[in-house]
Design a protein around this motif. Sequence first.
Motif, PDB file in Angstrom:
ATOM      1  N   UNK A 150     -38.216  -5.168  16.944  1.00 15.20           N
ATOM      2  CA  UNK A 150     -37.021  -5.940  16.617  1.00 15.20           C
ATOM      3  C   UNK A 150     -36.223  -6.252  17.870  1.00 15.20           C
ATOM      4  N   UNK A 151     -35.662  -7.461  17.979  1.00 15.73           N
ATOM      5  CA  UNK A 151     -34.780  -7.765  19.127  1.00 15.73           C
ATOM      6  C   UNK A 151     -33.613  -6.786  19.174  1.00 15.73           C
ATOM      7  N   UNK A 152     -33.205  -6.402  20.384  1.00 14.95           N
ATOM      8  CA  UNK A 152     -32.170  -5.382  20.543  1.00 14.95           C
ATOM      9  C   UNK A 152     -30.847  -5.935  21.078  1.00 14.95           C
ATOM     10  N   UNK A 153     -30.679  -7.248  21.019  1.00 15.94           N
ATOM     11  CA  UNK A 153     -29.415  -7.887  21.408  1.00 15.94           C
ATOM     12  C   UNK A 153     -28.992  -7.540  22.839  1.00 15.94           C
ATOM     13  N   UNK A 154     -29.928  -7.637  23.757  1.00 10.15           N
ATOM     14  CA  UNK A 154     -29.616  -7.376  25.162  1.00 10.15           C
ATOM     15  C   UNK A 154     -28.902  -8.584  25.757  1.00 10.15           C
ATOM     16  N   UNK A 155     -28.035  -8.349  26.754  1.00 12.71           N
ATOM     17  CA  UNK A 155     -27.354  -9.467  27.407  1.00 12.71           C
ATOM     18  C   UNK A 155     -28.330 -10.311  28.219  1.00 12.71           C
ATOM     19  N   UNK A 156     -27.997 -11.552  28.429  1.00 16.62           N
ATOM     20  CA  UNK A 156     -28.807 -12.443  29.246  1.00 16.62           C
ATOM     21  C   UNK A 156     -28.550 -12.126  30.718  1.00 16.62           C
ATOM     22  N   UNK A 157     -29.608 -11.817  31.453  1.00 12.99           N
ATOM     23  CA  UNK A 157     -29.490 -11.467  32.865  1.00 12.99           C
ATOM     24  C   UNK A 157     -30.513 -12.273  33.647  1.00 12.99           C
ATOM     25  N   UNK A 158     -30.085 -12.812  34.800  1.00 14.13           N
ATOM     26  CA  UNK A 158     -30.974 -13.578  35.665  1.00 14.13           C
ATOM     27  C   UNK A 158     -31.360 -12.740  36.875  1.00 14.13           C
ATOM     28  N   UNK A 159     -32.642 -12.830  37.251  1.00 14.53           N
ATOM     29  CA  UNK A 159     -33.158 -12.109  38.402  1.00 14.53           C
ATOM     30  C   UNK A 159     -33.703 -13.106  39.417  1.00 14.53           C
ATOM     31  N   UNK A 160     -33.916 -12.661  40.660  1.00 15.49           N
ATOM     32  CA  UNK A 160     -34.435 -13.582  41.684  1.00 15.49           C
ATOM     33  C   UNK A 160     -35.702 -14.296  41.224  1.00 15.49           C
ATOM     34  N   UNK A 161     -35.720 -15.621  41.405  1.00  9.11           N
ATOM     35  CA  UNK A 161     -36.880 -16.419  41.007  1.00  9.11           C
ATOM     36  C   UNK A 161     -36.768 -17.019  39.623  1.00  9.11           C
ATOM     37  N   UNK A 162     -35.779 -16.594  38.843  1.00  8.25           N
ATOM     38  CA  UNK A 162     -35.612 -17.134  37.493  1.00  8.25           C
ATOM     39  C   UNK A 162     -35.082 -18.561  37.550  1.00  8.25           C
ATOM     40  N   UNK A 163     -35.495 -19.364  36.576  1.00  6.47           N
ATOM     41  CA  UNK A 163     -34.811 -20.627  36.360  1.00  6.47           C
ATOM     42  C   UNK A 163     -33.896 -20.468  35.152  1.00  6.47           C
ATOM     43  N   UNK A 164     -33.309 -21.544  34.717  1.00  5.41           N
ATOM     44  CA  UNK A 164     -32.308 -21.472  33.647  1.00  5.41           C
ATOM     45  C   UNK A 164     -32.871 -20.883  32.360  1.00  5.41           C
ATOM     46  N   UNK A 165     -34.161 -21.111  32.121  1.00  6.58           N
ATOM     47  CA  UNK A 165     -34.740 -20.738  30.829  1.00  6.58           C
ATOM     48  C   UNK A 165     -35.520 -19.415  30.861  1.00  6.58           C
ATOM     49  N   UNK A 166     -35.755 -18.861  32.044  1.00  2.00           N
ATOM     50  CA  UNK A 166     -36.607 -17.672  32.147  1.00  2.00           C
ATOM     51  C   UNK A 166     -36.175 -16.520  31.240  1.00  2.00           C
ATOM     52  N   UNK A 167     -34.890 -16.108  31.261  1.00  4.33           N
ATOM     53  CA  UNK A 167     -34.516 -14.963  30.408  1.00  4.33           C
ATOM     54  C   UNK A 167     -34.746 -15.212  28.922  1.00  4.33           C
ATOM     55  N   UNK A 168     -34.673 -16.473  28.513  1.00  2.00           N
ATOM     56  CA  UNK A 168     -34.857 -16.800  27.087  1.00  2.00           C
ATOM     57  C   UNK A 168     -36.336 -16.846  26.719  1.00  2.00           C
ATOM     58  N   UNK A 169     -37.198 -17.041  27.719  1.00  2.00           N
ATOM     59  CA  UNK A 169     -38.631 -17.193  27.456  1.00  2.00           C
ATOM     60  C   UNK A 169     -39.394 -15.872  27.548  1.00  2.00           C
ATOM     61  N   UNK A 170     -38.704 -14.802  27.958  1.00  2.00           N
ATOM     62  CA  UNK A 170     -39.372 -13.511  28.127  1.00  2.00           C
ATOM     63  C   UNK A 170     -38.883 -12.541  27.047  1.00  2.00           C
ATOM     64  N   UNK A 171     -39.698 -12.269  26.039  1.00  2.00           N
ATOM     65  CA  UNK A 171     -39.289 -11.314  24.989  1.00  2.00           C
ATOM     66  C   UNK A 171     -39.043  -9.936  25.586  1.00  2.00           C
ATOM     67  N   UNK A 172     -38.013  -9.260  25.077  1.00  2.00           N
ATOM     68  CA  UNK A 172     -37.708  -7.930  25.601  1.00  2.00           C
ATOM     69  C   UNK A 172     -37.110  -7.071  24.502  1.00  2.00           C
ATOM     70  N   UNK A 173     -37.139  -5.752  24.746  1.00  2.00           N
ATOM     71  CA  UNK A 173     -36.496  -4.814  23.848  1.00  2.00           C
ATOM     72  C   UNK A 173     -37.460  -4.010  23.000  1.00  2.00           C
TER      73      UNK A 173
END
Length: 264
Positions: A87-110
């Motif tokens: 289940x998604x865990x409602x983590x905050x959106x965080x950008x890391x080096x090399x990310x574009x605008x959509x990277x955090x949204x395209x990588x499932x996590x939690x």
Amino acid sequence: MPLCKAIIPPIERTFIHDSYANRTGFGTHRALRKFTHLCRTHRYVLQCDIRKYFPNIDRTILKHQLHRKIKCPDTLWLTDLIIDNSNPQNAPIVYFPGDDLFTPHARPKGLPIGNLTSQFFANVYLNGFDHYVKETLKAESYLRYVDDFALFSDDRGFLTEARVAIEAYLAQLRLEIHPIKSQLFETRHGANFVGFRVLSDRIRIRSDNLRRGRSRLKQMQARHSQGRITEEEMARSISSWTAHLNHADSWRLKEQIFATISMG
């Protein structure tokens, strides 16, 4: 064969000795003893907490780590299925080096915190980090309990540089250390760890841990008086919490707490 029984033994052999959480023969109190020893034999500690660890575990990275260690296709199919259906865990959106605008949204996590598989996967996810700290940074005095970890040294400069390197390494795992809870300080001031306050001459129960324990005891008494639990069940719970308190210098505290308990 249950999944964890199949995958834990071969992978756990790769864990460092000073990773203490969710492992047979390790655990909270053994970690506390090691932490206390290191606190009392070193001048400085870099103590860190990973920000929202379970919600931020990157599923693609975790699956890659498991695929490097497990060769059975059926087992990998099952581990991938468990991870992908977390289940998604409602983590905050965080950008890391090399990310574009959509990277955090395209990588499932939690991962869900309470699951046995999640607890084991959490150790797998930071296993490479543990080896990096011990073998590349050459931190001789180090331990980790889930997402809480500490490095000890008499050289403040070493720990200052280690923090920079740690932040860079964790960014590769798409993790951050907590900006407030992660601090470098002198051990003589005392440190909090796994619900205890470790001082130079004694160990205390942290006040928030104590409040939770007292609240659980009150709830247990109420359930006992309502006939919802037996006297034996209540006694076992009290015995368990007493054993926990025994790891602190708390004999007067125990007298105060348990004087209020009625078994009738």
